[in-house]
Design a protein around this motif. Structure first.
Motif: not given
Length: 309
Positions: A255-283
């Motif tokens: 609905s708003d890619s200008s917001k969705a993109m930085p949220e995705r970038q933040k999630l990946y960066a935090d998960a990489a730094a924290g070493g925690y699991y991610l779970a996604f609907t479409h992976v």
């Protein structure tokens, strides 16, 4: 020597050998789509709702011409891309929580397998206490009902109010309720839709965290137990082979890619730094893993298969 019996014996032996070598019929079905792991004291179960064939080259917004096709080819994939639809169960020991419910019949016959796979988990729909919806799209909320009847008779449905408002909104002029509104209706009618507003603690060890942009109320769910952590990222990812190497690639479903993109970038960066699991609907099922920084993007490391006692 009795030639008659010798000939008969040879014929019987030949027939037995031929029968033993006959090809087994194809089974033509997949094993139940269930994967289970422990996270501290919590039990996490991935449940497949099936797959959807998506023309991702037309849906993703490339940064360079041919980017999607090249990424798919590099990963031995092709168009349309067979895309997983995953849901998840979290058993905290006191509550059984489901994250998203799949598509039911909203997107055709290749999805809607949640209930058959749920049976293989050892849990029953009536045991689900709460359902946390990442956002209001049909492949996440459609499985709430089948033929207009609630699938989870004892569950309370939680989602951000920005998306919950859509469920009870009046249909557009000349149109009836859409599939998402119909899926939620029995829960709305019985007062079992309980919206929250932004960051919210839900049950002990589970909290909602805003990740707005894909929809106005898109939410990720953070689960922690005994120092271990997993984040259910909903549609912060659609096409792993493209958006992990380049998280700036967006999709037309936003609905708003200008917001969705930085949220995705933040999630990946935090998960990489924290070493925690991610779970996604479409992976690709079970959709659980880690990310590791790789240049300007990330490498996806699927969860290691682990036996349970």
């Amino acid at each position: 020597m009795n030639i008659r019996f010798t000939t008969l014996g040879f014929a019987l032996a030949l027939a037995a050998a031929t029968s033993a070598q006959a090809a087994a019929p194809f089974v033509k079905s997949q094993a139940p789509g269930v994967f289970r792991m422990m996270l501290g004291d919590f039990e996490i179960t991935a449940v497949s709702d099936g797959t959807l064939d998506l023309p991702v080259d037309k849906l993703l917004k490339e940064n360079q011409p041919g980017q999607v096709a090249k990424a798919l080819q590099h990963n031995h994939l092709h168009l349309p891309l067979e895309t997983s639809v995953n849901a998840y169960l979290i058993n905290t020991g006191t509550k059984l929580v489901m994250v998203d419910t799949g598509a039911a019949s909203v997107f055709g016959p290749t999805a809607g397998r949640l209930l058959s796979n749920l049976a293989a988990t050892g849990y029953k729909p009536e045991q689900v206490d709460e359902i946390y919806i990442t956002h209001r799209h049909g492949d996440h909320i459609g499985g709430l009902t089948v033929d207009g009847k609630p699938v989870f008779p004892n569950a309370v449905v939680r989602l951000d109010k920005r998306d919950a408002d859509y469920l009870s909104a009046a249909p557009a002029a000349g149109k009836g309720p859409d599939g998402v509104q119909l899926a939620a209706k029995p829960y709305l009618d019985s007062g079992r839709v309980k919206p929250f507003d932004g960051a919210t603690d839900l049950v002990p060890g589970v909290r909602a965290q805003p990740a707005y942009g894909h929809t106005p109320g898109h939410t990720i769910y953070v689960v922690e137990s005994k120092g271990r952590k997993i984040v259910f990222g909903g549609d912060s990812m659609h096409v792993a082979s493209v958006q992990f190497p380049d998280p700036t690639v967006t999709i037309s479903f936003d609905s708003d890619s200008s917001k969705a993109m930085p949220e995705r970038q933040k999630l990946y960066a935090d998960a990489a730094a924290g070493g925690y699991y991610l779970a996604f609907t479409h992976v690709s099922f079970p959709g659980i893993g880690h990310v590791r920084p790789d240049g300007k993007g990330y490498t996806w490391i699927p969860v290691n298969y682990t036996r349970l006692p």
